[in-house]
Design a protein around this motif. Structure first.
Motif, short mmCIF file in Angstrom:
data_model
loop_
_atom_site.label_atom_id
_atom_site.label_comp_id
_atom_site.label_asym_id
_atom_site.label_seq_id
_atom_site.Cartn_x
_atom_site.Cartn_y
_atom_site.Cartn_z
N GLN A 47 -57.38 -31.16 -10.02
CA GLN A 47 -57.68 -31.76 -8.77
C GLN A 47 -58.77 -32.72 -8.81
O GLN A 47 -58.91 -33.93 -8.35
CB GLN A 47 -57.79 -30.89 -7.53
CG GLN A 47 -56.59 -30.13 -7.23
CD GLN A 47 -56.87 -29.01 -6.27
OE1 GLN A 47 -57.79 -28.54 -5.82
NE2 GLN A 47 -55.68 -28.60 -5.61
N LYS A 48 -59.88 -32.48 -9.61
CA LYS A 48 -61.05 -33.30 -9.94
C LYS A 48 -60.47 -34.53 -10.68
O LYS A 48 -60.99 -35.69 -10.40
CB LYS A 48 -62.12 -32.27 -10.62
CG LYS A 48 -63.47 -33.35 -10.84
CD LYS A 48 -64.37 -32.47 -11.49
CE LYS A 48 -65.69 -33.25 -11.78
NZ LYS A 48 -66.93 -32.49 -12.67
N GLN A 49 -59.73 -34.39 -11.38
CA GLN A 49 -59.29 -35.20 -12.35
C GLN A 49 -58.12 -36.21 -11.62
O GLN A 49 -57.49 -37.42 -12.26
CB GLN A 49 -58.48 -35.01 -13.71
CG GLN A 49 -59.51 -34.17 -14.58
CD GLN A 49 -60.66 -35.17 -15.30
OE1 GLN A 49 -60.53 -36.28 -15.45
NE2 GLN A 49 -61.80 -34.42 -15.24
N GLN A 50 -57.76 -35.64 -10.68
CA GLN A 50 -56.65 -36.22 -9.68
C GLN A 50 -55.14 -36.31 -10.31
O GLN A 50 -54.60 -37.21 -10.16
CB GLN A 50 -57.12 -37.82 -9.44
CG GLN A 50 -58.34 -37.87 -8.60
CD GLN A 50 -58.59 -39.44 -7.82
OE1 GLN A 50 -58.15 -40.16 -8.59
NE2 GLN A 50 -59.31 -39.54 -7.06
N TRP A 51 -55.21 -35.12 -11.38
CA TRP A 51 -53.89 -35.06 -11.77
C TRP A 51 -53.12 -33.95 -11.14
O TRP A 51 -51.89 -33.58 -11.51
CB TRP A 51 -54.07 -34.46 -13.41
CG TRP A 51 -54.72 -35.61 -14.18
CD1 TRP A 51 -55.11 -36.74 -13.94
CD2 TRP A 51 -55.20 -35.11 -15.54
NE1 TRP A 51 -55.57 -37.44 -15.05
CE2 TRP A 51 -56.04 -36.32 -15.95
CE3 TRP A 51 -55.59 -33.94 -16.38
CZ2 TRP A 51 -56.60 -36.63 -17.07
CZ3 TRP A 51 -56.31 -34.35 -17.38
CH2 TRP A 51 -56.70 -35.43 -17.80
N LEU A 52 -53.61 -33.59 -10.24
CA LEU A 52 -53.19 -32.25 -9.30
C LEU A 52 -53.35 -32.70 -7.83
O LEU A 52 -54.57 -32.87 -7.67
CB LEU A 52 -53.48 -30.98 -9.67
CG LEU A 52 -52.85 -29.86 -8.96
CD1 LEU A 52 -51.31 -29.71 -9.76
CD2 LEU A 52 -53.50 -28.55 -9.25
N GLY A 53 -52.28 -32.86 -6.97
CA GLY A 53 -52.74 -33.14 -5.73
C GLY A 53 -53.30 -32.00 -4.79
O GLY A 53 -53.10 -30.76 -5.31
#
Length: 329
Positions: free
Chosen positions: A17-23
């Motif tokens: 989520q921090k990487q914005q790869w997971l919503g």
């Protein structure tokens, strides 16, 4: 550094989520190993609505932790994916890049689910279909033709990883005493390999080919174009794992491909497809290509990077002799 770990899904979800790869509303339903990778730690993330692949490189080879390796190698792989994304005819054959985390040596990729690689070829019972080989050649045509250097520079030089690869292709297999007893692979293989380890003329020519491998060239190469990097999917052939990519001599990619056609005992008609389908075949230096083919055959038979090859000792003896001929042409 954040360490990918399949046994810690909560920590991984926070990282993704921090990487914005997971919503923010997405959760991880499962984490699985997508295949038998050698170099990196690889995970398939399943959220219930989609899956994607994570790869992390560490300071060692994942399959052989005692072997040190450049820990930033997956970032170079990510840069390759960024590079080829500009050419649809090449990108078509590869997974899409989702993101790169330079700090933690992680890349995220599209998941080519329900795919099988072509290591089944090493059972020696499977013949590539002509249309499959044509797709493999089409990928190389696109890659080599679309990404050429007019001025040779250090982009995607990947030298540290190539030095490691050089050791295991051009040097280690031909050492008289490298600490690897080939009889643990197949009884009699150590004795079969010994004459080649003592062949001064052969080793001199292999050294020349090794120096060429380490030099820079004008063509972007996959760098490890063998059946483990080829996937069979519902959408046709796909290519993965370009971690050994670099700008070099295109004879290397063609030589590796050809070597594995010999190792898997493919029909001679498939070799003719390489000649007819590779667009710039007449421009290749065939002595160099054959040399790379021969070295790849030998290192796969008497080196550390063994294949699950269902082959008797007599056939290996014939292949080693043939490979020597290719190298010394």
């Amino acid at each position: 550094m954040f360490i990918l770990n399949a046994s810690e899904p909560k920590e991984l979800a926070t990282y993704l989520q921090k990487q914005q790869w997971l919503g923010a509303e997405e959760t991880i339903l499962s984490l699985t190993k997508p295949g038998e990778g050698n170099m990196n730690y690889v995970l398939r993330v399943d959220t219930g609505t989609r899956t994607f692949i994570l790869k992390q490189s560490r300071a060692y080879v994942e399959k052989y932790p005692q072997v040190a390796a450049p820990e930033k190698r997956v970032i170079t792989e990510g840069a390759f994916y960024e590079k080829i994304s500009s050419k649809k005819t090449v990108q078509h054959y590869m997974p899409n890049l989702i993101g790169i985390d330079v700090e933690n040596n992680v890349i995220a990729l599209e998941d080519l689910s329900k795919a099988n690689d072509f290591t089944v070829l090493y059972d020696l019972k499977y013949q590539l279909k002509p249309e499959e080989l044509i797709q493999l050649i089409a990928y190389l045509n696109g890659l080599h033709a679309s990404f050429q250097k007019i001025i040779i520079d250090n982009e995607l030089a990947n030298l540290e990883l190539r030095k490691l690869n050089h050791e295991h292709i051009f040097h280690y297999p031909f050492l008289g005493d490298n600490g690897f007893d080939l009889n643990t692979v197949q009884e009699g293989l150590q004795e079969l390999a010994l004459p080649y380890k003592k062949d001064v003329r052969l080793k001199q020519q292999i050294s020349v080919l090794g120096a060429l491998y380490l030099s820079r060239g004008k063509y972007l190469l996959h760098g490890d174009f063998y059946p483990g990097s080829w996937l069979k999917t519902a959408d046709g052939i796909k290519i993965i794992d370009p971690e050994f990519c670099y700008y070099g001599s295109r004879e290397f990619d063609l030589g590796i491909l050809t070597a594995h056609l010999y190792l898997t005992q493919q029909d001679a008609t498939l070799h003719s497809i390489v000649v007819t389908e590779y667009e710039d075949y007449p421009e290749l230096n065939l002595d160099i290509m054959d040399g790379f083919t021969g070295v790849e055959i030998m290192r796969r038979l008497i080196g550390l990077a063994q294949l699950p090859l269902k082959m008797d000792l007599k056939t290996k003896k014939q292949l080693l002799k043939f490979a020597r001929t290719l190298i010394l042409k």
